[in-house]
Design a protein around this motif. Structure first.
Motif, PDB file in Angstrom:
ATOM      1  N   UNK A  53      71.119   3.280  60.181  1.00 16.88           N
ATOM      2  CA  UNK A  53      72.420   3.696  60.383  1.00 16.88           C
ATOM      3  C   UNK A  53      73.051   3.492  61.810  1.00 16.88           C
ATOM      4  N   UNK A  54      72.225   3.936  62.592  1.00 15.86           N
ATOM      5  CA  UNK A  54      72.572   3.673  64.107  1.00 15.86           C
ATOM      6  C   UNK A  54      72.719   2.353  64.436  1.00 15.86           C
ATOM      7  N   UNK A  55      71.862   1.429  63.825  1.00 15.48           N
ATOM      8  CA  UNK A  55      71.859   0.025  64.040  1.00 15.48           C
ATOM      9  C   UNK A  55      73.301  -0.408  63.427  1.00 15.48           C
ATOM     10  N   UNK A  56      73.779  -0.153  62.479  1.00 13.17           N
ATOM     11  CA  UNK A  56      74.985  -0.311  62.070  1.00 13.17           C
ATOM     12  C   UNK A  56      76.194  -0.007  62.585  1.00 13.17           C
ATOM     13  N   UNK A  57      75.854   1.222  63.288  1.00 13.39           N
ATOM     14  CA  UNK A  57      76.985   1.800  64.157  1.00 13.39           C
ATOM     15  C   UNK A  57      77.205   1.244  65.464  1.00 13.39           C
ATOM     16  N   UNK A  58      76.101   0.849  65.857  1.00 13.00           N
ATOM     17  CA  UNK A  58      75.990   0.247  67.492  1.00 13.00           C
ATOM     18  C   UNK A  58      77.201  -1.053  67.503  1.00 13.00           C
ATOM     19  N   UNK A  59      77.603  -1.085  68.865  1.00 11.27           N
ATOM     20  CA  UNK A  59      78.178  -2.204  69.029  1.00 11.27           C
ATOM     21  C   UNK A  59      77.556  -3.323  69.802  1.00 11.27           C
ATOM     22  N   UNK A  60      76.354  -2.815  70.841  1.00 11.61           N
ATOM     23  CA  UNK A  60      75.645  -3.754  71.256  1.00 11.61           C
ATOM     24  C   UNK A  60      74.102  -3.482  71.261  1.00 11.61           C
ATOM     25  N   UNK A  61      73.505  -3.388  70.187  1.00 15.10           N
ATOM     26  CA  UNK A  61      72.285  -3.270  69.992  1.00 15.10           C
ATOM     27  C   UNK A  61      71.395  -4.436  70.551  1.00 15.10           C
ATOM     28  N   UNK A  62      70.114  -3.955  70.997  1.00 13.17           N
ATOM     29  CA  UNK A  62      69.093  -4.967  71.518  1.00 13.17           C
ATOM     30  C   UNK A  62      67.834  -4.569  71.061  1.00 13.17           C
ATOM     31  N   UNK A  63      67.142  -5.520  70.867  1.00 13.89           N
ATOM     32  CA  UNK A  63      65.717  -5.155  70.267  1.00 13.89           C
ATOM     33  C   UNK A  63      64.740  -5.688  71.566  1.00 13.89           C
ATOM     34  N   UNK A 117      62.376 -11.552  64.480  1.00 15.29           N
ATOM     35  CA  UNK A 117      63.427 -12.651  64.372  1.00 15.29           C
ATOM     36  C   UNK A 117      64.197 -12.138  63.118  1.00 15.29           C
ATOM     37  N   UNK A 118      63.970 -11.753  61.996  1.00 13.81           N
ATOM     38  CA  UNK A 118      64.623 -11.569  60.807  1.00 13.81           C
ATOM     39  C   UNK A 118      65.720 -10.164  61.275  1.00 13.81           C
ATOM     40  N   UNK A 119      65.091  -9.403  61.794  1.00 12.57           N
ATOM     41  CA  UNK A 119      65.817  -8.014  62.014  1.00 12.57           C
ATOM     42  C   UNK A 119      66.812  -8.419  63.117  1.00 12.57           C
ATOM     43  N   UNK A 120      66.536  -9.302  64.138  1.00 13.32           N
ATOM     44  CA  UNK A 120      67.521  -9.520  65.068  1.00 13.32           C
ATOM     45  C   UNK A 120      68.825 -10.255  64.275  1.00 13.32           C
ATOM     46  N   UNK A 121      68.208 -11.322  63.058  1.00 16.65           N
ATOM     47  CA  UNK A 121      69.530 -11.857  62.387  1.00 16.65           C
ATOM     48  C   UNK A 121      70.204 -11.080  61.418  1.00 16.65           C
ATOM     49  N   UNK A 122      69.442 -10.243  60.954  1.00 18.89           N
ATOM     50  CA  UNK A 122      70.121  -8.792  60.111  1.00 18.89           C
ATOM     51  C   UNK A 122      71.102  -8.236  60.742  1.00 18.89           C
ATOM     52  N   UNK A 145      58.784  -2.077  60.439  1.00 24.45           N
ATOM     53  CA  UNK A 145      60.010  -3.178  60.674  1.00 24.45           C
ATOM     54  C   UNK A 145      60.657  -4.036  59.602  1.00 24.45           C
ATOM     55  N   UNK A 146      59.653  -4.127  58.398  1.00 27.57           N
ATOM     56  CA  UNK A 146      60.208  -4.781  57.287  1.00 27.57           C
ATOM     57  C   UNK A 146      60.985  -3.657  56.595  1.00 27.57           C
ATOM     58  N   UNK A 147      60.594  -2.411  56.747  1.00 27.92           N
ATOM     59  CA  UNK A 147      61.348  -1.337  55.809  1.00 27.92           C
ATOM     60  C   UNK A 147      62.568  -1.011  56.634  1.00 27.92           C
ATOM     61  N   UNK A 148      62.658  -1.057  58.154  1.00 20.49           N
ATOM     62  CA  UNK A 148      64.039  -1.002  58.694  1.00 20.49           C
ATOM     63  C   UNK A 148      64.972  -2.055  58.310  1.00 20.49           C
ATOM     64  N   UNK A 149      64.552  -3.159  58.146  1.00 16.52           N
ATOM     65  CA  UNK A 149      65.270  -4.210  57.905  1.00 16.52           C
ATOM     66  C   UNK A 149      65.816  -4.155  56.294  1.00 16.52           C
ATOM     67  N   UNK A 150      65.141  -3.763  55.417  1.00 17.86           N
ATOM     68  CA  UNK A 150      65.497  -3.437  54.154  1.00 17.86           C
ATOM     69  C   UNK A 150      66.492  -2.183  54.124  1.00 17.86           C
ATOM     70  N   UNK A 151      66.340  -1.259  54.893  1.00 15.90           N
ATOM     71  CA  UNK A 151      67.202  -0.153  54.933  1.00 15.90           C
ATOM     72  C   UNK A 151      68.543  -0.415  55.462  1.00 15.90           C
TER      73      UNK A 151
END
Lengths: 270, 270
Positions: A77-87, A102-107, A216-222
């Motif tokens: 949820x925080x990722x989707x709300x963030x304006x400038x997230x960085x990994x 890389x997949x998380x970065x693209x998502x 990491x894969x679970x975070x991307x799915x969420x």
């Protein structure tokens, strides 16, 4: 005080592991870490940190538990709300899950930033190359020249358009001081760390007590699941998470596992 | 299936640690391990194992606790009763406490035997040289050609006049299969291992749940204290020890520490 860099020759003995080995997956991850050392992604200290992680993973039962799932939900949820997230990517993360990063970065649209405790120009480039080979198009943190306030030495280096300006930073296994400095700079900090007693876990906004390989894969799915949710819903998901509570739950879970393991011991089951 | 050996270049970054650092001792031990890698004593997997140990050491509070002291007492008595004791030395042990091993060998008359999981001729010699440099006069296990029954591959190799004929073997952080095989061969096996849940700990005659760096000097002191004791007293000390009980005590101790740590967390103390 300055860091001294030297190169040494190390002998790697690769013992083949049969698929039928009861610890096959764990041993494969270990092998990836040793390969990471050989490739120059991982430093020797990174292997020691990995071993600490293995121990805590054993204690939580090597599964993504409820306290981690709650944290993953809040982090998504925080990722989707963030304006400038960085990994933020360190050597261990690059060795174990370059493709997933890389997949998380693209998502999420969050760029990957190389961020090393034992920083050298060569290692920066090696980590960036590994990410590029895994399909990354935008990599920050090579030749970074800005500094995170309240931090000394190389580990304060960060990129202006990356961590310095970010409102959310995702970090794998991290050093406690850096987490604290990023929090003090007003950022939301999401940490993936197997040790619920670490200073990183204590200081993070959200701590995912889980193995990065599973988390990491679970975070991307969420994130995919929540992508169409309203801002209101996302804010509710993010704000219902309590970091101290999650850490206490993880510790209690480990305690109850130890209780079971020690009563098995007493009754002779191994 | 055969092991593959290769040599790689590894960059070591040495970051100076000020004496005032709250984790100075831990970091110095870590540095010794990384130096061990550079010297060819330690393999990368040994660093991962060291990290696992660090985690358990943290959980027991980084002190020699009552369950370890009981085990040290029983181990000291057993050493004095043994007719052919042997001290088995792997790469991690040689990197961390070569000098202490030599002193224990002199105090007990037990020879040091190089015993490696990732065995190569070069590594055998490197470990033997480190022990020699620390003052050892008699080193077994280089070019060993006998085999411990019920064990496969290199890790079964042992010396006739050493581990093969020994009635007591002291092992640092060890592989569970080897401990089991040595027990089945009728030997008394004393293990120093921080993990009370390991198969080594479970299968040992006596498990000293402690850091080798702290435990070895304490074991030597205990041997000096008991040296003039009667055989009867020594037998009593050795037989009053119960390994399963000691492991359960260690687990309970960790559980109570986690309880305290998690309630500190809840109340906001770090």
């Amino acid at each position: 005080m300055k860091a001294e860099t030297s190169q040494v020759k190390v002998t790697i003995v690769k013992v083949p592991v049969p698929r039928s080995h009861p610890r096959f997956e764990l041993l494969m991850v270990r092998e990836q870490m040793v390969e990471g050392l050989a490739r120059g992604l991982v430093v020797p200290e990174g292997l020691i940190a990995h071993g600490r992680g293995e121990c805590f993973d054993y204690l939580i039962g090597e599964k993504t538990e409820f306290f981690a799932l709650k944290a993953i939900r809040a982090a998504a949820a925080s990722f989707l709300l963030a304006e400038k997230p960085v990994i933020s990517v360190n050597g261990n993360l690059a060795a174990l899950c370059a493709r997933e990063l890389v997949e998380l970065s693209k998502a999420t649209g969050a760029p990957l930033e190389v961020n090393l405790f034992y920083r050298s120009k060569l290692r920066e480039k090696t980590v960036a190359s590994a990410l590029k080979a895994a399909g990354a198009s935008r990599i920050l943190g090579v030749n970074a020249s800005k500094r995170i306030p309240r931090l000394k030495s190389f580990r304060s280096l960060a990129e202006a358009k990356g961590i310095i300006e970010a409102d959310l930073v995702l970090l794998g296994i991290e050093d406690g001081n850096r987490v604290e400095a990023l929090r003090k700079a007003g950022k939301k900090v999401v940490v993936i760390d197997l040790n619920p007693l670490s200073r990183s876990a204590f200081n993070a906004s959200i701590t995912i007590i889980d193995n990065v390989v599973r988390a990491l894969p679970k975070l991307r799915l969420e994130i995919e699941k929540l992508r169409s949710a309203s801002k209101q819903r996302l804010r509710r998901e993010a704000s219902s998470y309590d970091n101290r509570e999650a850490l206490a739950e993880a510790l209690n879970y480990i305690r109850s596992r130890l209780e079971r393991l020690s009563s098995n011991l007493a009754s002779g089951r191994s």
